[in-house]
Structure formats: C-alpha cells, structure tokens
Design a protein around this motif. Structure first.
Motif, PDB file in Angstrom:
ATOM      1  N   GLY A 152      -5.980  -2.335  -7.390  1.00 34.75           N
ATOM      2  CA  GLY A 152      -4.767  -1.459  -7.714  1.00 34.75           C
ATOM      3  C   GLY A 152      -4.814  -0.113  -7.770  1.00 34.75           C
ATOM      4  O   GLY A 152      -6.261   0.519  -7.831  1.00 34.75           O
ATOM      5  N   ASP A 153      -3.826   0.625  -7.128  1.00 32.22           N
ATOM      6  CA  ASP A 153      -3.980   2.124  -6.954  1.00 32.22           C
ATOM      7  C   ASP A 153      -3.409   2.718  -8.132  1.00 32.22           C
ATOM      8  O   ASP A 153      -2.524   2.515  -8.785  1.00 32.22           O
ATOM      9  CB  ASP A 153      -3.091   2.505  -5.707  1.00 32.22           C
ATOM     10  N   TYR A 191      -8.425   4.242  -6.740  1.00 30.48           N
ATOM     11  CA  TYR A 191      -8.096   2.751  -6.974  1.00 30.48           C
ATOM     12  C   TYR A 191      -9.365   2.137  -7.506  1.00 30.48           C
ATOM     13  O   TYR A 191     -10.423   2.202  -7.265  1.00 30.48           O
ATOM     14  CB  TYR A 191      -7.742   2.061  -5.462  1.00 30.48           C
ATOM     15  N   SER A 227      -2.575  -5.971  -2.594  1.00 26.07           N
ATOM     16  CA  SER A 227      -2.662  -4.621  -2.741  1.00 26.07           C
ATOM     17  C   SER A 227      -4.104  -4.126  -1.906  1.00 26.07           C
ATOM     18  O   SER A 227      -4.206  -2.756  -1.739  1.00 26.07           O
ATOM     19  CB  SER A 227      -2.916  -3.972  -4.062  1.00 26.07           C
TER      20      SER A 227
END
Length: 274
Positions: free
Chosen positions: A269-270, A254, A167
């Motif tokens: 991580g969004d 994020y 990500s």
C-alpha cells in the motif's frame, strides 16, 4: 498479562492515541467560518511531480488563510536556486501525476517572496485547506518546476494506505489478501505512529519502504521493519531526517507484507496524506 492481552492493550491504547491525534489534526472538519488557518510546506526537488528533481534548492512556505474573507497571506523563502518563475498551483482533480495549472503567480521572485491573494471561491479555499495546492519554483534547467512543496495545514498529518496484491510493484500479485495502514506523522518531531491490519495471509516479514528517487519500478529498500507481524501491527518510530518527512508526506513510502510465496512482497500500500 498474557501476550495476546498485551497486544490487545497496546492496540486499544494506540487506537485511542491515534483517535485523539486524528481529531486534533483533522483541520478539514468543523472549522469555524472565520478561522485563521496556518498553512505550511517544505519545498524540495524530491517533491517534484511527476518526476523528482535532483536539486540543491530548498524552501519553506508559511501562510495564513482567513476563511471568512478567503484572503491568503504568505511568505516563501528559498536558497540554492535562482528561479525564473514561481506560483501556487492547484492539483487537477483525479490527476494521476498530482499536478495542476497555475492559480496564484508570484509577483516577485527574490527570497523572501511575500504575497497576498484572495481565493476565487469558498471551494478554492477548502481545496487549499484539504491539501490540493502546492508551491512551485521553476528554473531554466527545470522549467516544469525545480522545487515543490505540497501545502498543508500546520500540525500532525494523517496518513493512510490500502494494501493489496494489485498494488505490488514492479509486478502485481494475484493475492486475495487485503490490509490497511493508518498513521499520524508529526513533522515537527518526525515521530510516526502507525497501525497496520491485514487478513488473508501469514506474513514472514513486513516493512515500510522508501521509494528510491527516480526508480523506474517504484520500489525501494526497507527503512522501517515491523517489530512484530501479528495483525494489528502497531509501531512508533522517528524518521531520521526532515527530508525523510518530506518524502513520506509526498507519497514516497509504502507498506509491504512479504510471504514465502512472494518474498518480494505479496500485498503493498502506497502511503499518502489522508
């Protein structure tokens, strides 16, 4: 109390708080069949998808959904723009842009826009409760939408993210490390409570970042640094403005953990509403 016991106590305490909050705000489960569900949204250009819009316009949506009749009554107010069209849209399932076709057109466009509609099915009503609808006002300058608001059940909002190397932006990392972010944001007070857990790395820094508007790389500067880095990372903070709240609810924040090998970020991580 030792440092480890202190952190364990905080973890248990916040987990309990989060657990209570999650039950309180999870309107998607165990709703009575005849529940009167209050729905809200804040409209802004920054919430437009797939690309944010720089607009002076703002707006608010307030609605009541009667689950037994599927009747939605709503009021939308706005300032700063003169719309040529306006609708409630339903997000197409699995849409990568989080957009979808018109479902409920507004009969009039003068503020306040007041309307009543009957959702086509119980599935549509459940989709509305689960956050799959948005209000959109369109203008000649922005025919795809100038200000948008994602409709949600009124009250605290659960947030989550899965952190991994794939990500990372603009370039993914091959890291095998993983992590999770779990939080609760109260839009009324702007208070965010969160827990970040991870495994497989020893971070040298960690933060919540806000994506720079219209960033081609999907990255942005640090907004909320983590005070400690041991897993679980537990924090409580107040977002500075209502606009920041909108940004978080619309997926523009994020979580990122950095290491000496990957100083720009090893796992990311969004953050999105759960």
């Amino acid at each position: 109390m030792t440092r480890s016991r202190h952190y364990r106590f905080l973890y248990i305490l916040l987990s309990s708080i989060l657990g209570i909050a999650l039950v309180a705000c999870d309107h998607r489960i165990d709703l009575p069949a005849d529940a009167q569900v209050r729905l809200v949204a804040n409209l802004s250009g920054s919430a437009e998808r797939p690309s944010p819009v720089n607009s002076p316009g703002t707006g608010t949506f307030v609605g009541i959904l009667d689950r037994s009749t599927r009747v939605l009554s709503y009021t939308l107010t706005y300032t700063g723009i003169t719309p040529t069209a306006g609708h409630l849209h339903r997000i197409t399932p699995n849409s990568p842009t989080l957009t979808g076709p018109v479902e409920i057109p507004f009969a009039a466009l003068g503020s306040p826009i007041i309307g009543t509609a009957i959702l086509a099915s119980q599935g549509r009503a459940d989709s509305l409760i689960r956050g799959f609808y948005y209000a959109n006002l369109h203008t000649p300058a922005n025919p795809a939408g100038e200000i948008r608001g994602n409709i949600r059940v009124d009250g605290p909002v659960k947030l989550s993210a899965v952190l991994n190397g794939a990500s990372e932006k603009p370039t993914p990392t091959p890291s095998a490390a993983t992590g999770t972010f779990a939080g609760v944001l109260d839009p009324a007070t702007r208070v965010l409570s969160y827990t970040v857990t991870y495994a497989g790395i020893t971070p040298s820094a960690g933060h919540l970042h806000r994506i720079t508007p219209n960033s081609p790389t999907g990255v942005g500067p640090v907004e909320i640094p983590f005070a400690a880095l041991s897993s679980p990372i537990i924090g409580i903070t107040t977002l500075t403005t209502a606009t920041r709240v909108d940004s978080m609810l619309n997926g523009f924040y994020y979580a990122n953990l950095h290491t000496p090998i990957y100083p720009a970020g090893e796992i990311r991580g969004d953050i999105k509403p759960f």
